[in-house]
Design a protein around this motif. Structure first.
Motif, short mmCIF file in Angstrom:
data_model
loop_
_atom_site.label_atom_id
_atom_site.label_comp_id
_atom_site.label_asym_id
_atom_site.label_seq_id
_atom_site.Cartn_x
_atom_site.Cartn_y
_atom_site.Cartn_z
N GLU A 242 -9.76 30.42 -34.83
CA GLU A 242 -10.71 29.97 -35.86
C GLU A 242 -10.01 29.11 -36.91
OE1 GLU A 242 -10.43 33.05 -34.68
OE2 GLU A 242 -12.31 33.02 -33.51
N GLU A 243 -8.77 29.50 -37.28
CA GLU A 243 -8.01 28.71 -38.26
C GLU A 243 -7.69 27.33 -37.69
OE1 GLU A 243 -5.58 32.27 -40.62
OE2 GLU A 243 -4.74 31.35 -38.81
N ALA A 244 -7.35 27.31 -36.40
CA ALA A 244 -7.03 26.03 -35.76
C ALA A 244 -8.25 25.12 -35.70
CB ALA A 244 -6.48 26.27 -34.36
N GLU A 245 -9.41 25.69 -35.39
CA GLU A 245 -10.64 24.90 -35.36
C GLU A 245 -10.92 24.30 -36.74
OE1 GLU A 245 -13.03 23.96 -33.18
OE2 GLU A 245 -11.87 24.72 -31.49
N GLN A 246 -10.73 25.09 -37.78
CA GLN A 246 -10.97 24.61 -39.13
C GLN A 246 -9.96 23.53 -39.51
OE1 GLN A 246 -13.56 25.28 -40.94
NE2 GLN A 246 -12.91 24.06 -42.68
N ALA A 247 -8.71 23.72 -39.09
CA ALA A 247 -7.67 22.73 -39.38
C ALA A 247 -7.98 21.38 -38.74
CB ALA A 247 -6.31 23.24 -38.89
N LYS A 248 -8.59 21.43 -37.53
CA LYS A 248 -8.99 20.19 -36.87
C LYS A 248 -10.03 19.44 -37.70
CE LYS A 248 -10.38 20.54 -32.64
NZ LYS A 248 -10.96 21.12 -31.41
N ILE A 249 -10.96 20.19 -38.25
CA ILE A 249 -12.05 19.58 -39.01
C ILE A 249 -11.56 19.01 -40.34
CG2 ILE A 249 -14.24 20.05 -40.19
CD1 ILE A 249 -14.73 22.23 -38.05
N PRO A 264 0.83 14.57 -27.28
CA PRO A 264 0.62 15.14 -25.94
C PRO A 264 -0.86 15.21 -25.54
CG PRO A 264 2.27 16.40 -27.12
CD PRO A 264 1.69 15.43 -28.11
N TYR A 265 -1.74 15.53 -26.50
CA TYR A 265 -3.16 15.57 -26.19
C TYR A 265 -3.68 14.18 -25.82
CZ TYR A 265 -8.16 16.46 -26.57
OH TYR A 265 -9.52 16.56 -26.31
N HIS A 266 -3.24 13.18 -26.57
CA HIS A 266 -3.61 11.80 -26.25
C HIS A 266 -3.21 11.45 -24.82
CE1 HIS A 266 -4.02 9.87 -30.54
NE2 HIS A 266 -5.06 10.60 -30.19
N VAL A 301 -11.31 13.21 -32.50
CA VAL A 301 -9.87 13.45 -32.58
C VAL A 301 -9.19 12.13 -32.92
CG1 VAL A 301 -7.80 14.00 -31.24
CG2 VAL A 301 -9.83 15.42 -31.01
N GLU A 302 -8.31 12.18 -33.86
CA GLU A 302 -7.69 10.97 -34.41
C GLU A 302 -7.18 10.01 -33.33
OE1 GLU A 302 -3.82 9.85 -37.20
OE2 GLU A 302 -4.56 11.91 -37.13
N GLY A 303 -7.63 8.77 -33.41
CA GLY A 303 -7.04 7.71 -32.60
C GLY A 303 -7.59 7.50 -31.21
N LEU A 304 -8.60 8.27 -30.77
CA LEU A 304 -9.06 8.16 -29.39
C LEU A 304 -9.64 6.78 -29.08
CD1 LEU A 304 -10.79 11.53 -28.41
CD2 LEU A 304 -8.52 10.69 -27.80
N GLU A 305 -10.37 6.23 -30.02
CA GLU A 305 -11.03 4.95 -29.81
C GLU A 305 -10.01 3.85 -29.53
OE1 GLU A 305 -14.52 2.36 -32.09
OE2 GLU A 305 -13.58 4.08 -33.06
N GLU A 311 -4.78 1.59 -23.95
CA GLU A 311 -4.14 2.12 -22.74
C GLU A 311 -4.90 1.74 -21.47
OE1 GLU A 311 -1.25 3.83 -22.35
OE2 GLU A 311 -0.87 3.43 -24.48
N LEU A 312 -6.23 1.70 -21.54
CA LEU A 312 -7.03 1.40 -20.35
C LEU A 312 -7.50 -0.05 -20.31
CD1 LEU A 312 -9.23 4.64 -20.26
CD2 LEU A 312 -7.07 4.22 -19.09
N GLY A 313 -7.37 -0.74 -21.42
CA GLY A 313 -7.83 -2.12 -21.47
C GLY A 313 -9.35 -2.23 -21.40
N ILE A 314 -10.05 -1.18 -21.87
CA ILE A 314 -11.51 -1.16 -21.84
C ILE A 314 -12.03 -0.93 -23.26
CG2 ILE A 314 -13.57 -0.03 -20.89
CD1 ILE A 314 -11.81 0.95 -18.57
N HIS A 315 -12.90 -1.80 -23.71
CA HIS A 315 -13.49 -1.69 -25.03
C HIS A 315 -14.15 -0.31 -25.18
CE1 HIS A 315 -15.94 -3.74 -28.43
NE2 HIS A 315 -16.11 -2.43 -28.52
N THR A 316 -13.66 0.49 -26.15
CA THR A 316 -14.13 1.87 -26.32
C THR A 316 -14.69 2.07 -27.72
OG1 THR A 316 -12.46 2.71 -24.76
CG2 THR A 316 -13.42 4.30 -26.28
N ILE A 317 -15.79 2.83 -27.80
CA ILE A 317 -16.38 3.19 -29.09
C ILE A 317 -16.62 4.69 -29.15
CG2 ILE A 317 -17.52 0.95 -29.38
CD1 ILE A 317 -20.19 2.51 -28.72
N ILE A 318 -16.71 5.22 -30.35
CA ILE A 318 -17.13 6.60 -30.57
C ILE A 318 -18.64 6.59 -30.82
CG2 ILE A 318 -16.84 8.70 -31.92
CD1 ILE A 318 -14.36 7.80 -30.32
#
Length: 359
Positions: A242-249, A264-266, A301-305, A311-318
């Motif tokens: 629960e603390e980790a979930e809150q820390a993400k937010i 590593p998650y990226h 999650v920070e930086g996914l877009e 990395e994939l060369g594909i236009h990405t949006i959130i």
């Protein structure tokens, strides 16, 4: 049969996305200028109440949905919910173009016996005529959908406990694809004619679906989700889940988390999406994916877009399915901007108020 749920909509329907981590709900209306977001709500799901997309405790889920109802509306009684996972089967079959609806229904029950790996008395079926088959104009393409009846009934029961009447049982991949139209304004103008992948990242499962020129053509579940990110925070920084979930937010994480957890998650995330794209291209014969839309609870999650674009060369949006909508006064715009991507499924379900889809 699913059919009893698929009647012409005459009232607003709350779209309710029941997930293993949370329940999310969206209520839309419509005016002369388009859709209006009337209300949204999220409520945390107790761990273990949903496992592998299946409801384990109907009473617990019903209580969570009841909290959602208090937050979102007291006047709208109809709801749409989705089934998903390995117990849901969708197939395109080819039937004689001259069959009446009743003849088609009878023929499909016969066909389903050989197409569905479960006894027919354990599944709920529905179908929808699509278009004339290009290769053989004497045939019509028909979308057949089947789900384990126990999965359908568990969702209906949970919603009933919360005071909702289940108007629609949808398929999650089709709900996501329907919400794709709401995100088109975020993409270049040619996107409506292109091949677009929608990556909906849940807590433990990621739904990878593809829309080509506005038509849903592919979907596949992957055993990967935001919980892996959370568990890395738990193990590295000795926090509770629960603390980790809150820390993400709140982004309340040590400076070195970028290298220990985020990096590593990226890497894993990119590998998963690259693999999903390759599987799609191999099975479909398509040459490429033109655009990617990322949605779900872990989309922010920070930086996914930027990561996927580079990395994939594909236009990405959130995804932000509400970007072109009018927003009701009671909704906090700042909070909505941060959380909109997690409502993709619920928004697609809420759209059932205005469309006469079977699925």
């Amino acid at each position: 049969m699913f059919s009893s749920f698929f009647k012409k909509n005459t009232s607003l329907i709350v779209g309710i996305d029941i997930g293993s981590h949370s329940v999310k709900a969206v209520l839309l209306s419509q005016d002369d200028d388009g859709y209006v977001l009337e209300a949204i709500a999220t409520e945390v799901m107790p761990r273990g109440a949903i496992i592998d997309r299946e409801i384990q405790d109907i009473d617990v889920v019903g209580k969570v949905v009841a909290k959602i109802r208090k937050k979102i509306t007291s006047t709208v009684n109809l709801a749409a919910v989705a089934v998903s996972g390995q117990t849901v089967i969708t197939k395109i079959i080819y039937m004689d173009v001259n069959l009446t609806e009743q003849e088609l229904a009878s023929q499909i029950e016969i066909e389903a016996d050989s197409l569905i790996p479960y006894p027919l008395d354990e599944v709920s079926l529905d179908f929808e005529k699509l278009d004339i088959n290009e290769s053989d104009p004497s045939k019509v393409n028909v979308l057949l959908s089947a789900a384990r009846t126990e999965s359908v009934e568990a969702r209906v029961a949970a919603l009933e406990l919360a005071g909702f009447q289940t108007k629609v049982i949808d398929v999650e991949s089709y709900a996501v694809s329907r919400a794709y139209d709401l995100s088109l304004s975020q993409l270049p103008d040619d996107a409506k004619d292109k091949t677009v992948a929608i990556v909906d990242v849940g807590a433990v499962m990621t739904l990878f679906s593809v829309t080509d020129s506005g038509n849903h053509i592919y979907s596949r579940d992957q055993l990967f989700g935001g919980e892996q990110y959370t568990r890395s925070i738990v193990s590295y920084y000795n926090q509770s889940f629960e603390e980790a979930e809150q820390a993400k937010i709140t982004n309340d994480l040590p400076p070195n988390y970028t290298f220990e957890v985020l990096g590593p998650y990226h890497t894993i995330f990119t590998q998963q999406i690259r693999r999903a794209i390759q599987m799609f291209l191999t099975s479909s014969g398509k040459d490429k994916i033109d655009y990617i839309i990322v949605s779900g609870g872990s989309a922010n999650v920070e930086g996914l877009e930027v990561l996927l674009t580079e990395e994939l060369g594909i236009h990405t949006i959130i995804a932000n399915p509400f970007k072109s909508m009018s927003i009701s006064e009671g909704i906090d715009q700042e909070v909505l901007d941060k959380t909109a991507s997690q409502y993709m499924v619920a928004a697609g379900l809420a759209l059932r108020s205005f469309v006469s889809w079977h699925l």
